[in-house]
Design a protein around this motif. Structure first.
Motif, PDB file in Angstrom:
ATOM      1  N   THR A  95       0.856  -1.175   0.000  1.00 61.52           N
ATOM      2  CA  THR A  95       0.000   0.000   0.000  1.00 61.52           C
ATOM      3  C   THR A  95       0.897   1.231   0.000  1.00 61.52           C
ATOM      4  OG1 THR A  95      -0.113  -0.031   2.413  1.00 61.52           O
ATOM      5  CG2 THR A  95      -1.925  -1.086   1.229  1.00 61.52           C
ATOM      6  N   ALA A  96       0.332   2.359  -0.443  1.00 58.09           N
ATOM      7  CA  ALA A  96       1.021   3.641  -0.376  1.00 58.09           C
ATOM      8  C   ALA A  96       0.238   4.559   0.543  1.00 58.09           C
ATOM      9  CB  ALA A  96       1.156   4.256  -1.763  1.00 58.09           C
ATOM     10  N   LEU A  97       0.944   5.203   1.468  1.00 60.99           N
ATOM     11  CA  LEU A  97       0.324   6.069   2.463  1.00 60.99           C
ATOM     12  C   LEU A  97       1.031   7.416   2.491  1.00 60.99           C
ATOM     13  CD1 LEU A  97       0.196   3.515   5.424  1.00 60.99           C
ATOM     14  CD2 LEU A  97      -1.744   4.192   3.989  1.00 60.99           C
ATOM     15  N   PRO A  98       0.305   8.487   2.816  1.00 67.54           N
ATOM     16  CA  PRO A  98       0.997   9.752   3.062  1.00 67.54           C
ATOM     17  C   PRO A  98       1.977   9.581   4.218  1.00 67.54           C
ATOM     18  CG  PRO A  98      -1.380  10.076   2.907  1.00 67.54           C
ATOM     19  CD  PRO A  98      -1.150   8.606   2.987  1.00 67.54           C
ATOM     20  N   TYR A  99       3.175  10.128   4.062  1.00 67.75           N
ATOM     21  CA  TYR A  99       4.204   9.866   5.070  1.00 67.75           C
ATOM     22  C   TYR A  99       3.812  10.352   6.451  1.00 67.75           C
ATOM     23  CZ  TYR A  99       5.885  14.750   4.772  1.00 67.75           C
ATOM     24  OH  TYR A  99       6.005  16.111   4.817  1.00 67.75           O
ATOM     25  N   ARG A 100       2.930  11.319   6.533  1.00 68.25           N
ATOM     26  CA  ARG A 100       2.512  11.808   7.845  1.00 68.25           C
ATOM     27  C   ARG A 100       1.681  10.775   8.602  1.00 68.25           C
ATOM     28  NH1 ARG A 100       3.647  16.981   8.856  1.00 68.25           N
ATOM     29  NH2 ARG A 100       4.387  18.247   7.100  1.00 68.25           N
ATOM     30  N   GLN A 101       1.209   9.744   7.910  1.00 66.23           N
ATOM     31  CA  GLN A 101       0.496   8.661   8.584  1.00 66.23           C
ATOM     32  C   GLN A 101       1.444   7.569   9.082  1.00 66.23           C
ATOM     33  OE1 GLN A 101      -2.765   7.082   6.262  1.00 66.23           O
ATOM     34  NE2 GLN A 101      -3.534   9.120   5.718  1.00 66.23           N
ATOM     35  N   GLY A 102       2.726   7.751   8.822  1.00 63.85           N
ATOM     36  CA  GLY A 102       3.680   6.712   9.181  1.00 63.85           C
ATOM     37  C   GLY A 102       4.019   6.652  10.650  1.00 63.85           C
ATOM     38  N   GLY A 103       3.958   7.796  11.348  1.00 62.73           N
ATOM     39  CA  GLY A 103       4.358   7.818  12.750  1.00 62.73           C
ATOM     40  C   GLY A 103       3.673   6.771  13.615  1.00 62.73           C
ATOM     41  N   PRO A 104       2.332   6.738  13.633  1.00 64.19           N
ATOM     42  CA  PRO A 104       1.648   5.748  14.460  1.00 64.19           C
ATOM     43  C   PRO A 104       1.888   4.307  14.025  1.00 64.19           C
ATOM     44  CG  PRO A 104       0.170   7.555  13.874  1.00 64.19           C
ATOM     45  CD  PRO A 104       1.399   7.696  13.032  1.00 64.19           C
ATOM     46  N   ARG A 105       2.471   4.102  12.844  1.00 70.68           N
ATOM     47  CA  ARG A 105       2.681   2.753  12.329  1.00 70.68           C
ATOM     48  C   ARG A 105       4.116   2.278  12.495  1.00 70.68           C
ATOM     49  NH1 ARG A 105      -1.542   1.208   9.582  1.00 70.68           N
ATOM     50  NH2 ARG A 105      -0.386  -0.395   8.451  1.00 70.68           N
ATOM     51  N   LEU A 106       4.996   3.122  13.048  1.00 66.62           N
ATOM     52  CA  LEU A 106       6.408   2.748  13.162  1.00 66.62           C
ATOM     53  C   LEU A 106       6.604   1.456  13.947  1.00 66.62           C
ATOM     54  CD1 LEU A 106       8.333   6.107  13.741  1.00 66.62           C
ATOM     55  CD2 LEU A 106       8.087   4.797  11.631  1.00 66.62           C
ATOM     56  N   GLY A 107       5.760   1.238  14.942  1.00 65.62           N
ATOM     57  CA  GLY A 107       5.905   0.041  15.766  1.00 65.62           C
ATOM     58  C   GLY A 107       5.578  -1.250  15.056  1.00 65.62           C
ATOM     59  N   THR A 108       5.033  -1.167  13.827  1.00 67.13           N
ATOM     60  CA  THR A 108       4.702  -2.381  13.071  1.00 67.13           C
ATOM     61  C   THR A 108       5.789  -2.778  12.089  1.00 67.13           C
ATOM     62  OG1 THR A 108       3.574  -1.233  11.240  1.00 67.13           O
ATOM     63  CG2 THR A 108       2.269  -1.700  13.225  1.00 67.13           C
ATOM     64  N   TYR A 109       6.791  -1.905  11.896  1.00 63.08           N
ATOM     65  CA  TYR A 109       7.792  -2.153  10.861  1.00 63.08           C
ATOM     66  C   TYR A 109       9.012  -2.875  11.431  1.00 63.08           C
ATOM     67  CZ  TYR A 109       5.110   1.483   8.432  1.00 63.08           C
ATOM     68  OH  TYR A 109       4.111   2.231   7.859  1.00 63.08           O
ATOM     69  N   ASP A 110       9.419  -3.930  10.731  1.00 63.73           N
ATOM     70  CA  ASP A 110      10.670  -4.600  11.084  1.00 63.73           C
ATOM     71  C   ASP A 110      11.867  -3.845  10.526  1.00 63.73           C
ATOM     72  OD1 ASP A 110       9.677  -7.208  12.344  1.00 63.73           O
ATOM     73  OD2 ASP A 110       8.559  -7.132  10.455  1.00 63.73           O
ATOM     74  N   ALA A 111      11.645  -3.080   9.481  1.00 64.14           N
ATOM     75  CA  ALA A 111      12.717  -2.286   8.879  1.00 64.14           C
ATOM     76  C   ALA A 111      12.104  -1.134   8.115  1.00 64.14           C
ATOM     77  CB  ALA A 111      13.579  -3.138   7.949  1.00 64.14           C
ATOM     78  N   VAL A 112      12.888  -0.078   7.969  1.00 67.08           N
ATOM     79  CA  VAL A 112      12.527   1.066   7.134  1.00 67.08           C
ATOM     80  C   VAL A 112      13.681   1.303   6.178  1.00 67.08           C
ATOM     81  CG1 VAL A 112      12.078   3.548   7.078  1.00 67.08           C
ATOM     82  CG2 VAL A 112      11.040   2.137   8.873  1.00 67.08           C
ATOM     83  N   ILE A 113      13.368   1.480   4.907  1.00 64.21           N
ATOM     84  CA  ILE A 113      14.369   1.805   3.896  1.00 64.21           C
ATOM     85  C   ILE A 113      14.055   3.194   3.375  1.00 64.21           C
ATOM     86  CG2 ILE A 113      15.450   1.144   1.714  1.00 64.21           C
ATOM     87  CD1 ILE A 113      14.348  -1.705   2.162  1.00 64.21           C
ATOM     88  N   SER A 114      14.925   4.146   3.662  1.00 64.82           N
ATOM     89  CA  SER A 114      14.741   5.480   3.112  1.00 64.82           C
ATOM     90  C   SER A 114      15.484   5.577   1.794  1.00 64.82           C
ATOM     91  CB  SER A 114      15.259   6.557   4.075  1.00 64.82           C
ATOM     92  OG  SER A 114      15.183   7.832   3.452  1.00 64.82           O
ATOM     93  N   THR A 115      14.732   5.797   0.724  1.00 67.58           N
ATOM     94  CA  THR A 115      15.334   5.932  -0.608  1.00 67.58           C
ATOM     95  C   THR A 115      15.364   7.396  -1.050  1.00 67.58           C
ATOM     96  OG1 THR A 115      13.222   5.661  -1.795  1.00 67.58           O
ATOM     97  CG2 THR A 115      14.434   3.660  -1.204  1.00 67.58           C
ATOM     98  N   LEU A 116      15.156   8.304  -0.102  1.00 65.90           N
ATOM     99  CA  LEU A 116      15.105   9.727  -0.423  1.00 65.90           C
ATOM    100  C   LEU A 116      16.508  10.288  -0.618  1.00 65.90           C
ATOM    101  CD1 LEU A 116      12.440  10.779   2.222  1.00 65.90           C
ATOM    102  CD2 LEU A 116      12.063  10.271  -0.198  1.00 65.90           C
ATOM    103  N   PRO A 117      16.640  11.320  -1.449  1.00 63.21           N
ATOM    104  CA  PRO A 117      17.954  11.953  -1.632  1.00 63.21           C
ATOM    105  C   PRO A 117      18.454  12.581  -0.343  1.00 63.21           C
ATOM    106  CG  PRO A 117      16.390  12.649  -3.329  1.00 63.21           C
ATOM    107  CD  PRO A 117      15.596  11.929  -2.294  1.00 63.21           C
ATOM    108  N   ALA A 118      19.720  12.943  -0.342  1.00 61.40           N
ATOM    109  CA  ALA A 118      20.340  13.563   0.831  1.00 61.40           C
ATOM    110  C   ALA A 118      19.509  14.753   1.314  1.00 61.40           C
ATOM    111  CB  ALA A 118      21.758  14.012   0.492  1.00 61.40           C
ATOM    112  N   ARG A 119      19.265  14.793   2.608  1.00 60.65           N
ATOM    113  CA  ARG A 119      18.550  15.856   3.327  1.00 60.65           C
ATOM    114  C   ARG A 119      17.052  15.878   3.066  1.00 60.65           C
ATOM    115  NH1 ARG A 119      23.383  18.155   1.566  1.00 60.65           N
ATOM    116  NH2 ARG A 119      24.804  18.792   3.228  1.00 60.65           N
ATOM    117  N   ALA A 120      16.580  15.109   2.078  1.00 60.96           N
ATOM    118  CA  ALA A 120      15.151  15.142   1.772  1.00 60.96           C
ATOM    119  C   ALA A 120      14.307  14.575   2.906  1.00 60.96           C
ATOM    120  CB  ALA A 120      14.872  14.376   0.481  1.00 60.96           C
ATOM    121  N   ALA A 121      14.875  13.673   3.706  1.00 60.04           N
ATOM    122  CA  ALA A 121      14.124  13.081   4.808  1.00 60.04           C
ATOM    123  C   ALA A 121      14.137  13.937   6.066  1.00 60.04           C
ATOM    124  CB  ALA A 121      14.675  11.689   5.125  1.00 60.04           C
TER     125      ALA A 121
END
Length: 303
Positions: free
Chosen positions: A184-210
């Protein structure tokens, strides 16, 4: 793509913009020295509108054995290669072009070794229960597509793409499902409450974009997060593919929240090892030692 060891005068390069920060010249030069191969590896600053021009140079100038390709050239060069691998066709993105010469002339062969880079640098924890990890990917660009294929190879069960505009991530979601992933694709602002469900996060954003995403994910200090925001799963891993500057704001925040962090330099090393195989044509080598000296060159712990 197995080929003979390059002749004297062989050369290769990394292509992209901006490119001055790239550690690829150091990594490749270190590997070639370890292997006893003479390949002059440089960096070329180039924009997508110059794709046809650089492809012509690879075909006509002597000595080229291949190029590494980074942003924003990963899709721009695809129309100018002769033989994209199945993976490149599937992802619509390359990071490697091998220049092949034979009696029939010059052919440009395309591969994407970012996938191996992600798989080898991200040692996913095995979750309890059904053993299917849940991974969040920040972004939906070309590197995110490689991350999706890596997730499929690692046996991930579900992927959530955290993006600015979920509608623009529809192609990435479709690819994920083609690869057998629940996605699924979600707005990133909805990610905070879901952090506890992730075994890993891969940031593919360019430098400083995150940087600006950190507070929205509940990992920073600038905003007051919701009741569940910023709570990550114990042992959860962040792979931040951007490695300059390092540590990134995101990496610092993840570590402060109790998570494990993998630098994008690790991915760069592991995908680079595969490029070295392709550019040299050498298959029978102590690739573990080559990986180690490449890690030493950029100050990474040996795997």
């Amino acid at each position: 793509m197995t080929r003979a060891t390059p002749a004297p005068g062989a050369r290769a390069a990394v292509l992209g913009h901006p490119i001055g920060h790239s550690r690829s010249p150091l990594l490749h030069s270190t590997a070639y020295r370890e292997l006893g191969v003479q390949i002059d590896y440089t960096a070329i600053d180039i924009l997508p509108e110059q794709a046809e021009q650089i492809a012509a140079r690879l075909r006509t100038e002597p000595g080229w054995v291949g190029v590494s390709v980074t942003m924003p050239m990963k899709d721009a060069l695809i129309p100018y290669v002769d033989e994209p691998s199945d993976r490149v066709r599937r992802l619509g993105a390359l990071n490697t072009i091998v220049v092949s010469r034979d009696a029939n002339g010059v052919r440009l062969l395309a591969e994407n070794t970012d996938v191996e880079g992600i798989v080898r640098s991200l040692d996913l924890p095995v979750p309890a229960g059904d053993g299917k990890a849940v991974v969040a990917i920040l972004g939906s660009g070309n590197t995110a597509l490689a991350a999706l294929e890596a997730c499929s190879l690692m046996g991930v069960g579900r992927v959530e793409l955290l993006v600015r505009n979920p509608e623009r991530a529809s192609a990435a979601v479709e690819l994920a499902r083609t690869l057998g992933l629940e996605a699924t694709a979600l707005p990133y602002r909805q990610g905070g409450p879901r952090l506890g469900t992730y075994d890993a996060v891969i940031s593919t954003l360019p430098a400083r974009a995150a940087d600006s995403w950190v507070d929205a994910l509940g990992l920073g200090e600038g905003e007051t997060p919701g009741p569940d925001a910023g709570v990550i799963k114990p042992g959860a891993v962040l792979l931040d593919v951007a490695y300059d500057p390092w540590p990134s704001v995101l990496a610092n925040a993840w570590e402060a929240a109790g998570g494990l962090v993998v630098s994008g330099l690790s991915m760069l090393v592991h995908q680079g090892v595969e490029q070295v195989r392709l550019f040299t044509g050498i298959q029978d080598a102590d690739w573990g030692r080559v990986t180690n000296v490449m890690c030493d060159a950029v100050g990474l712990p040996r795997p």
